[in-house]
Write a protein that holds these residues in place. Sequence first.
Motif, PDB file in Angstrom:
ATOM      1  N   ALA A 102       0.900  -1.011  -0.059  1.00  0.00           N
ATOM      2  CA  ALA A 102      -0.071   0.100  -0.081  1.00  0.00           C
ATOM      3  C   ALA A 102       0.995   1.279   0.022  1.00  0.00           C
ATOM      4  O   ALA A 102       2.028   1.066   0.447  1.00  0.00           O
ATOM      5  N   ILE A 103       0.384   2.518  -0.428  1.00  0.00           N
ATOM      6  CA  ILE A 103       0.993   3.758  -0.499  1.00  0.00           C
ATOM      7  C   ILE A 103       0.125   4.469   0.415  1.00  0.00           C
ATOM      8  O   ILE A 103      -1.139   4.564   0.264  1.00  0.00           O
ATOM      9  N   PHE A 104       0.875   5.266   1.291  1.00  0.00           N
ATOM     10  CA  PHE A 104       0.464   6.254   2.281  1.00  0.00           C
ATOM     11  C   PHE A 104       0.861   7.674   1.939  1.00  0.00           C
ATOM     12  O   PHE A 104       2.036   7.597   1.706  1.00  0.00           O
ATOM     13  N   GLY A 105      -0.042   8.666   2.291  1.00  0.00           N
ATOM     14  CA  GLY A 105       0.608   9.858   2.272  1.00  0.00           C
ATOM     15  C   GLY A 105       1.499  10.155   3.260  1.00  0.00           C
ATOM     16  O   GLY A 105       1.302   9.326   4.299  1.00  0.00           O
ATOM     17  N   TYR A 106       2.588  10.820   3.149  1.00  0.00           N
ATOM     18  CA  TYR A 106       3.655  11.176   4.085  1.00  0.00           C
ATOM     19  C   TYR A 106       3.223  12.221   5.191  1.00  0.00           C
ATOM     20  O   TYR A 106       2.667  13.063   4.739  1.00  0.00           O
ATOM     21  N   ILE A 107       3.650  11.773   6.588  1.00  0.00           N
ATOM     22  CA  ILE A 107       3.415  12.484   7.590  1.00  0.00           C
ATOM     23  C   ILE A 107       4.757  12.862   8.036  1.00  0.00           C
ATOM     24  O   ILE A 107       5.561  11.891   8.548  1.00  0.00           O
ATOM     25  N   GLY A 108       5.130  14.187   8.080  1.00  0.00           N
ATOM     26  CA  GLY A 108       6.324  14.764   8.503  1.00  0.00           C
ATOM     27  C   GLY A 108       6.520  14.661  10.238  1.00  0.00           C
ATOM     28  O   GLY A 108       5.260  14.655  10.863  1.00  0.00           O
ATOM     29  N   GLY A 109       7.716  14.721  10.414  1.00  0.00           N
ATOM     30  CA  GLY A 109       7.986  14.535  12.154  1.00  0.00           C
ATOM     31  C   GLY A 109       9.202  13.555  12.255  1.00  0.00           C
ATOM     32  O   GLY A 109       9.620  13.020  11.478  1.00  0.00           O
ATOM     33  N   GLU A 110       9.430  13.616  13.645  1.00  0.00           N
ATOM     34  CA  GLU A 110      10.310  12.436  14.095  1.00  0.00           C
ATOM     35  C   GLU A 110       9.943  11.765  15.170  1.00  0.00           C
ATOM     36  O   GLU A 110       8.714  12.071  15.598  1.00  0.00           O
ATOM     37  N   ARG A 111      10.730  10.795  15.510  1.00  0.00           N
ATOM     38  CA  ARG A 111      10.170   9.817  16.463  1.00  0.00           C
ATOM     39  C   ARG A 111      10.288  10.685  18.023  1.00  0.00           C
ATOM     40  O   ARG A 111      11.139  11.161  18.232  1.00  0.00           O
ATOM     41  N   PRO A 112       9.050  10.467  18.759  1.00  0.00           N
ATOM     42  CA  PRO A 112       8.964  11.019  20.006  1.00  0.00           C
ATOM     43  C   PRO A 112      10.102  10.055  20.786  1.00  0.00           C
ATOM     44  O   PRO A 112      10.498   8.914  20.617  1.00  0.00           O
ATOM     45  N   THR A 113      10.635  10.605  22.046  1.00  0.00           N
ATOM     46  CA  THR A 113      11.295  10.033  22.881  1.00  0.00           C
ATOM     47  C   THR A 113      10.960  10.106  24.252  1.00  0.00           C
ATOM     48  O   THR A 113      10.321  11.018  24.599  1.00  0.00           O
ATOM     49  N   SER A 116      11.572  12.920  26.740  1.00  0.00           N
ATOM     50  CA  SER A 116      11.019  14.178  26.639  1.00  0.00           C
ATOM     51  C   SER A 116       9.666  14.131  27.434  1.00  0.00           C
ATOM     52  O   SER A 116       8.695  13.528  27.189  1.00  0.00           O
ATOM     53  N   PRO A 117       9.464  14.832  28.660  1.00  0.00           N
ATOM     54  CA  PRO A 117       7.989  14.747  29.251  1.00  0.00           C
ATOM     55  C   PRO A 117       7.081  15.173  28.383  1.00  0.00           C
ATOM     56  O   PRO A 117       6.044  14.806  28.610  1.00  0.00           O
ATOM     57  N   SER A 118       7.112  16.274  27.418  1.00  0.00           N
ATOM     58  CA  SER A 118       6.100  16.691  26.597  1.00  0.00           C
ATOM     59  C   SER A 118       5.728  15.549  25.779  1.00  0.00           C
ATOM     60  O   SER A 118       4.312  15.457  25.444  1.00  0.00           O
ATOM     61  N   HIS A 119       6.713  14.780  25.155  1.00  0.00           N
ATOM     62  CA  HIS A 119       6.313  13.682  24.269  1.00  0.00           C
ATOM     63  C   HIS A 119       5.692  12.671  25.089  1.00  0.00           C
ATOM     64  O   HIS A 119       4.582  12.039  24.598  1.00  0.00           O
ATOM     65  N   ALA A 216       5.000   6.501  16.583  1.00  0.00           N
ATOM     66  CA  ALA A 216       4.341   7.941  16.564  1.00  0.00           C
ATOM     67  C   ALA A 216       5.205   8.719  16.027  1.00  0.00           C
ATOM     68  O   ALA A 216       6.465   8.366  15.896  1.00  0.00           O
ATOM     69  N   LEU A 217       4.921  10.152  15.786  1.00  0.00           N
ATOM     70  CA  LEU A 217       5.632  11.270  15.323  1.00  0.00           C
ATOM     71  C   LEU A 217       5.165  12.355  15.942  1.00  0.00           C
ATOM     72  O   LEU A 217       4.324  12.818  16.659  1.00  0.00           O
ATOM     73  N   ALA A 218       6.449  13.219  16.344  1.00  0.00           N
ATOM     74  CA  ALA A 218       6.384  14.247  16.891  1.00  0.00           C
ATOM     75  C   ALA A 218       7.032  15.491  16.084  1.00  0.00           C
ATOM     76  O   ALA A 218       7.838  15.427  15.312  1.00  0.00           O
ATOM     77  N   SER A 219       6.514  16.722  16.317  1.00  0.00           N
ATOM     78  CA  SER A 219       7.054  17.880  15.858  1.00  0.00           C
ATOM     79  C   SER A 219       7.443  18.875  16.804  1.00  0.00           C
ATOM     80  O   SER A 219       6.292  19.323  17.444  1.00  0.00           O
ATOM     81  N   GLY A 220       8.469  19.224  17.418  1.00  0.00           N
ATOM     82  CA  GLY A 220       8.830  19.747  18.269  1.00  0.00           C
ATOM     83  C   GLY A 220       8.489  19.178  19.869  1.00  0.00           C
ATOM     84  O   GLY A 220       8.870  18.023  19.793  1.00  0.00           O
ATOM     85  N   GLU A 221       7.553  19.767  20.415  1.00  0.00           N
ATOM     86  CA  GLU A 221       7.112  19.079  21.644  1.00  0.00           C
ATOM     87  C   GLU A 221       5.720  18.443  21.658  1.00  0.00           C
ATOM     88  O   GLU A 221       5.354  17.661  22.533  1.00  0.00           O
ATOM     89  N   ALA A 222       5.215  18.459  20.470  1.00  0.00           N
ATOM     90  CA  ALA A 222       3.726  17.955  20.043  1.00  0.00           C
ATOM     91  C   ALA A 222       3.920  16.732  19.180  1.00  0.00           C
ATOM     92  O   ALA A 222       4.722  16.377  18.559  1.00  0.00           O
ATOM     93  N   ILE A 223       2.842  15.725  19.654  1.00  0.00           N
ATOM     94  CA  ILE A 223       2.673  14.537  19.008  1.00  0.00           C
ATOM     95  C   ILE A 223       1.942  14.709  17.767  1.00  0.00           C
ATOM     96  O   ILE A 223       0.694  15.338  17.898  1.00  0.00           O
TER      97      ILE A 223
END
Length: 348
Positions: A102-113, A116-119, A216-223
Amino acid sequence: MIEQTQTERNYSAIVSRYRLAEPVRIEREESGMNNTTRMIYAGAERYVLRVYENHNDRAIVSLEHAILRALGGSGLSFHVPAPVRNAAQDTVTEAPDGKLAAIFGYIGGERPTASSPSHIEGLGRAAGELTRKLGSLEALAKLKAVYQPYYEFEDIHAAMDEAAIRTLSAKLQLTPGRCGQVEALLDVKHRLTALIDRFKKLPRQWIHGDIVFANALASGEAIVGLLDFEFCTIDARAMELAVICAEFPCEDDALSLERISLLCKGYGSRSRLDRDEIALLPDLIQLRMIDVWLHFAGRLADGLDREDVWVQQIERVSFVCGWVERNRPRLPAVLEAAAMQQSTVQAH
């Protein structure tokens, strides 16, 4: 090189069945444990190609895509994968070698850790929000689960009964310490078997079933995204939170409990667990770990993994199950204080 070239040809054949902008480029970037993924660059757009390696069952993939389509238009505050239709208007494509893709639309972001309390809190919020959404979408009521719930682990892993586990251990010539860990895990398995009837009485609904930091994916402090909905099924609602809690036990008990508290605080701001669910969460955490241990035992028995993979699982699963027992007196207060403190549950 011949095998690799043929594999890449398979990927090109899959992509050719989609109407994507030119030029198209397929790149090997990050890939998961269960399936193969490739990044697709098509004109100014990016997509993710996923080749299913665990099975060749179209019904499983079609169910996953149906759930994703329902969630995609439901107003979630984060992204979920969006399946792309091929030229035949299907979201499931069969590769030349017979594998499903299958092909999916790309979701930008990095792996949360977990550092990080916010993650941590954000992952809890996302899981709680997803729980509420999966429990309320009318479109999902028409769908039939393919995978069995976690509490049916005795049936799911019937081939890996006590005798099979001991045979596998003997074949590997485990150290006395590892053999002791295996026996302790068999004891945990027996105790969880005795709890199955209680697990079955918990509130049940559709769950993701594998929300972890790697999915999961994160951008900055947000999931910003949750991924890999392949194992969605109808299960005990609380299992969703238990799966994530199993990520946190480490040598520092205080830090582990602090992180679980943060996770539950986030989850509790979006969804509510009742008192019976909270009481059984420690056992559900162990259930998650025993399921993983049996899964990898089966993979080893089938010749799909190296021996060291299961040995590593013995070590990690033993640690987590032991951590739960050691902290069992403290866990209810941590879980209840966080997951149940919901004078106002935010709806989405």
